[in-house]
Design a protein around this motif. Structure first.
Motif, short mmCIF file in Angstrom:
data_model
loop_
_atom_site.label_atom_id
_atom_site.label_comp_id
_atom_site.label_asym_id
_atom_site.label_seq_id
_atom_site.Cartn_x
_atom_site.Cartn_y
_atom_site.Cartn_z
N VAL A 73 0.85 -1.20 0.00
CA VAL A 73 0.00 0.00 0.00
C VAL A 73 0.89 1.24 0.00
CG1 VAL A 73 -1.67 1.34 1.35
CG2 VAL A 73 -1.98 -1.13 1.07
N ARG A 74 1.93 1.23 0.80
CA ARG A 74 2.84 2.38 0.86
C ARG A 74 3.47 2.60 -0.53
NH1 ARG A 74 5.53 1.99 5.90
NH2 ARG A 74 4.01 3.44 6.67
N GLU A 75 3.83 1.52 -1.20
CA GLU A 75 4.40 1.63 -2.55
C GLU A 75 3.39 2.26 -3.53
OE1 GLU A 75 6.02 -1.32 -6.06
OE2 GLU A 75 6.30 -1.93 -3.98
N LEU A 76 2.14 1.85 -3.42
CA LEU A 76 1.10 2.44 -4.26
C LEU A 76 0.98 3.95 -4.01
CD1 LEU A 76 -1.80 -0.17 -4.00
CD2 LEU A 76 -0.49 0.42 -6.05
N VAL A 77 1.02 4.34 -2.77
CA VAL A 77 0.92 5.76 -2.40
C VAL A 77 2.11 6.53 -2.97
CG1 VAL A 77 0.96 7.39 -0.48
CG2 VAL A 77 -0.48 5.34 -0.35
N GLU A 78 3.30 5.96 -2.85
CA GLU A 78 4.50 6.65 -3.34
C GLU A 78 4.48 6.77 -4.86
OE1 GLU A 78 7.69 4.42 -1.57
OE2 GLU A 78 7.24 5.25 0.43
N ARG A 79 3.94 5.81 -5.56
CA ARG A 79 3.84 5.89 -7.01
C ARG A 79 2.90 7.02 -7.42
NH1 ARG A 79 3.19 -0.32 -9.07
NH2 ARG A 79 5.24 -1.01 -8.40
N ARG A 80 1.83 7.21 -6.62
CA ARG A 80 0.84 8.25 -6.92
C ARG A 80 1.44 9.63 -6.72
NH1 ARG A 80 -1.95 11.58 -4.06
NH2 ARG A 80 -3.90 12.40 -4.79
N ALA A 81 2.33 9.77 -5.74
CA ALA A 81 2.89 11.08 -5.38
C ALA A 81 3.83 11.61 -6.37
CB ALA A 81 3.62 10.98 -4.05
#
Length: 172
Positions: free
Chosen positions: A164-172
């Protein structure tokens, strides 16, 4: 007759709700009887009915408390910790109650309204910081993890949170 303190009333209400939550988590909303709650609480039926008109009022109170706790969280900063919390073994009772509350949304409009608030609240709170669709995706991730953690005691929660953290970082 002496008046009891507000603290005493609050403690007694808490005692009843804790007993009801234990019974509901163990046996489900509909398989739990008022007599089960009486036995679990150690109180008389008459005293319990002074606080609640029945099981449905207890269910609503438990769901309201749960939503109030979640509403007080920093939805962005606390999200990974929230995921860890709902998936941990100590949260089994909470997960059981949550899934039953979701099922109750079909039957009870008060519970449905609370469930909607659990989605609409974060959507409104994060308006302007994230698109509504993204907020709803993160709510769905939370809901999905809650279900998976209930079914799979071998679920790797840390790997899930890292993804989930990786998904968030990709979005940012």
């Amino acid at each position: 007759m002496p008046r009891v303190s507000d603290e005493h009333l609050a403690n007694r209400r808490r005692q009843i709700l804790d007993a009801a939550a234990n019974c509901f988590a163990r046996n489900g909303f509909h398989r739990t009887s008022m007599q089960d709650i009486v036995k679990e609480s150690g109180l008389s039926a008459g005293l319990i009915y002074r606080y609640f008109t029945g099981k449905d009022d207890m269910i609503v109170a438990i769901v309201e408390e749960r939503h109030a706790r979640r509403a007080a969280m920093d939805l962005v900063g606390d999200y990974p910790e929230l995921l860890r919390e709902i998936a941990g073994p100590e949260a089994a009772r909470e997960r059981n109650l949550t899934m039953q509350a979701w099922a109750e949304t079909i039957r009870d409009p008060r519970i449905r309204a609370l469930a909607r608030d659990g989605v609409d609240g974060p959507v409104k709170a994060l308006a302007g910081t994230a698109p509504e669709s993204m907020v709803r995706v993160f709510i769905a991730i939370y809901q999905g993890l809650l279900l998976q953690a209930s079914w799979d005691e071998d679920l790797d929660v840390e790997a899930f949170v890292a993804s989930v953290r990786e998904l968030v970082e990709r979005r940012a």
